[in-house]
Design a protein around this motif. Structure first.
Motif, PDB file in Angstrom:
ATOM      1  N   GLU A  49       0.889   5.449   6.483  1.00  0.00           N
ATOM      2  CA  GLU A  49       2.307   5.135   6.281  1.00  0.00           C
ATOM      3  C   GLU A  49       2.482   3.745   5.690  1.00  0.00           C
ATOM      4  N   GLN A  50       1.724   2.780   6.206  1.00  0.00           N
ATOM      5  CA  GLN A  50       1.837   1.418   5.678  1.00  0.00           C
ATOM      6  C   GLN A  50       1.345   1.348   4.240  1.00  0.00           C
ATOM      7  N   MET A  51       0.231   1.976   3.951  1.00  0.00           N
ATOM      8  CA  MET A  51      -0.307   1.925   2.597  1.00  0.00           C
ATOM      9  C   MET A  51       0.608   2.642   1.603  1.00  0.00           C
ATOM     10  N   ALA A  52       1.299   3.671   2.069  1.00  0.00           N
ATOM     11  CA  ALA A  52       2.212   4.414   1.188  1.00  0.00           C
ATOM     12  C   ALA A  52       3.387   3.544   0.743  1.00  0.00           C
ATOM     13  N   ILE A  53       3.759   2.562   1.572  1.00  0.00           N
ATOM     14  CA  ILE A  53       4.840   1.644   1.195  1.00  0.00           C
ATOM     15  C   ILE A  53       4.520   0.985  -0.142  1.00  0.00           C
ATOM     16  N   PHE A  54       3.254   0.649  -0.332  1.00  0.00           N
ATOM     17  CA  PHE A  54       2.854  -0.101  -1.521  1.00  0.00           C
ATOM     18  C   PHE A  54       2.521   0.797  -2.705  1.00  0.00           C
ATOM     19  N   ASP A  55       2.731   2.108  -2.514  1.00  0.00           N
ATOM     20  CA  ASP A  55       2.797   3.011  -3.659  1.00  0.00           C
ATOM     21  C   ASP A  55       4.249   3.222  -4.063  1.00  0.00           C
ATOM     22  N   SER A  56       5.182   2.955  -3.125  1.00  0.00           N
ATOM     23  CA  SER A  56       6.611   3.098  -3.415  1.00  0.00           C
ATOM     24  C   SER A  56       7.143   1.898  -4.200  1.00  0.00           C
ATOM     25  N   ILE A  57       6.578   0.717  -3.943  1.00  0.00           N
ATOM     26  CA  ILE A  57       6.979  -0.492  -4.657  1.00  0.00           C
ATOM     27  C   ILE A  57       6.165  -0.569  -5.949  1.00  0.00           C
ATOM     28  N   PRO A  58       6.811  -0.664  -7.100  1.00  0.00           N
ATOM     29  CA  PRO A  58       6.054  -0.686  -8.363  1.00  0.00           C
ATOM     30  C   PRO A  58       4.931  -1.714  -8.348  1.00  0.00           C
TER      31      PRO A  58
ATOM     32  N   ILE B 210      12.773  -0.646   1.898  1.00  0.00           N
ATOM     33  CA  ILE B 210      11.457  -0.031   2.093  1.00  0.00           C
ATOM     34  C   ILE B 210      10.633  -0.812   3.109  1.00  0.00           C
ATOM     35  N   MET B 211      10.639  -2.139   2.964  1.00  0.00           N
ATOM     36  CA  MET B 211       9.750  -2.979   3.763  1.00  0.00           C
ATOM     37  C   MET B 211      10.234  -3.193   5.190  1.00  0.00           C
ATOM     38  N   LEU B 212      11.559  -3.306   5.368  1.00  0.00           N
ATOM     39  CA  LEU B 212      12.102  -3.652   6.687  1.00  0.00           C
ATOM     40  C   LEU B 212      13.011  -2.582   7.262  1.00  0.00           C
ATOM     41  N   PHE B 213      14.162  -2.363   6.609  1.00  0.00           N
ATOM     42  CA  PHE B 213      15.238  -1.606   7.244  1.00  0.00           C
ATOM     43  C   PHE B 213      14.855  -0.155   7.560  1.00  0.00           C
ATOM     44  N   ALA B 214      14.262   0.542   6.598  1.00  0.00           N
ATOM     45  CA  ALA B 214      13.885   1.937   6.840  1.00  0.00           C
ATOM     46  C   ALA B 214      12.820   2.034   7.928  1.00  0.00           C
ATOM     47  N   ARG B 215      11.907   1.071   7.930  1.00  0.00           N
ATOM     48  CA  ARG B 215      10.859   1.095   8.953  1.00  0.00           C
ATOM     49  C   ARG B 215      11.441   0.809  10.332  1.00  0.00           C
ATOM     50  N   ASN B 216      12.335  -0.178  10.435  1.00  0.00           N
ATOM     51  CA  ASN B 216      12.976  -0.465  11.725  1.00  0.00           C
ATOM     52  C   ASN B 216      13.639   0.785  12.282  1.00  0.00           C
ATOM     53  N   LYS B 217      14.395   1.463  11.419  1.00  0.00           N
ATOM     54  CA  LYS B 217      15.114   2.666  11.853  1.00  0.00           C
ATOM     55  C   LYS B 217      14.145   3.762  12.289  1.00  0.00           C
ATOM     56  N   LYS B 218      13.056   3.903  11.554  1.00  0.00           N
ATOM     57  CA  LYS B 218      12.047   4.919  11.878  1.00  0.00           C
ATOM     58  C   LYS B 218      11.328   4.600  13.183  1.00  0.00           C
ATOM     59  N   TRP B 219      11.162   3.303  13.441  1.00  0.00           N
ATOM     60  CA  TRP B 219      10.429   2.903  14.649  1.00  0.00           C
ATOM     61  C   TRP B 219      11.178   3.187  15.939  1.00  0.00           C
TER      62      TRP B 219
END
Length: 287
Positions: A172-181, A235-244
């Motif tokens: 999940e963490q590594m996928a974040i850095f495929d979402s950011i160009p 992507i980096m903060l808000f969506a992850r906070n909500k998911k957590w």
């Protein structure tokens, strides 16, 4: 952004209700009490890399950790298979490489910087997601051999025979850095190299805020950083906070837990503390 469902009045009411949950105390350590659960869990804001001279584990942190039965971090930091999994997932997709994303001049400049300041060229990072370059780069920014709160907490957990688990997975963490160009990630790296004195000054200010435990100021500075998220806050903060939040709820329902996540996740109306309070959890600063 909240949706305006009931006009201006309800919008104002909703905004006020959200702001009422934002933490106002200066603290990195928080007690969480869940409805119907007698024993509390704890939440601690880490900074992922810090010089040993600025590192500290307070007595209150150690006492809080001792009251719990497991430690939950962003990832399972004592997973013996993590390094192998990291090697498998670190590369960019679709055949991208640093040489295809940078001009010859930029590549030569980056390669020389890593040789001079990090002690290695770019060969081993050639196909890696560009954010991975930030790890060695922080050694140059900090001018020290940095220490990790996460690994120190892993050691403390081992001493009291507490299990270490992850709130999210490495994938999940590594996928974040495929979402950011990838080019945006490289832009941040090049910007830090071009503005090293400014980067060092900004990081010093960040450390000062962290040591004074001003989590809302730290959150605000992270949002405004010249070397930070640049439009990737969701992507980096808000969506992850909500998911957590549902994951945190499930974890602490099982046993008292010491949660440790990056301090930037704590502050603001979309931070973990405010979101837990909105779910009816009592979250108070441990001073």
């Amino acid at each position: 952004m909240r949706k305006i469902l009931w006009g201006i009045l309800v919008c104002v009411m909703s905004a006020t209700a959200g702001l009422a949950q934002v933490p106002t105390e200066n603290s990195l350590l928080w007690e969480i009490k869940a409805p119907g659960i007698a024993r509390p869990s704890y939440l601690f804001g880490t900074i992922h890399l810090i010089c040993p001279a600025d590192f500290s584990l307070s007595d209150s942190l150690k006492a809080s950790l001792a009251k719990t039965q497991q430690v939950a971090m962003e990832m399972d930091m004592d997973d013996p298979g993590m390094m192998m999994a990291m090697m498998k997932s670190m590369n960019m997709r679709e055949g991208n490489s640093l040489k295809t994303l940078l001009s010859e001049q930029e590549y030569a400049k980056l390669n020389q910087f890593y040789k001079d300041s990090v002690g290695m060229g770019l060969q081993m990072f050639e196909k890696a997601k560009p954010f991975i370059l930030m790890g060695p780069l922080f050694n140059a920014i900090l001018s020290c051999q940095p220490q990790s709160y996460e690994m120190s907490l892993v050691d403390l957990a081992a001493k009291q025979k507490s299990e270490v688990i992850g709130i999210e997975t490495l994938d999940e963490q590594m996928a974040i850095f495929d979402s950011i160009p990838y080019k945006d990630q490289l832009k941040t790296v090049m910007s830090m190299i071009d503005s090293m004195p400014s980067a060092r000054q900004e990081f010093k200010q960040l450390i000062d805020l962290y040591k004074s435990q001003k989590i809302n100021d730290l959150y605000s500075m992270t949002m405004k950083s010249d070397f930070g998220m640049e439009g990737n806050e969701e992507i980096m903060l808000f969506a992850r906070n909500k998911k957590w939040i549902p994951r945190i709820q499930k974890i602490m329902a099982g046993k008292p837990t010491f949660f440790a996540v990056g301090a930037a996740h704590l502050g603001g109306e979309k931070g973990v503390i405010a979101l837990l309070r909105q779910q009816g959890y009592k979250v108070r600063a441990v001073l």
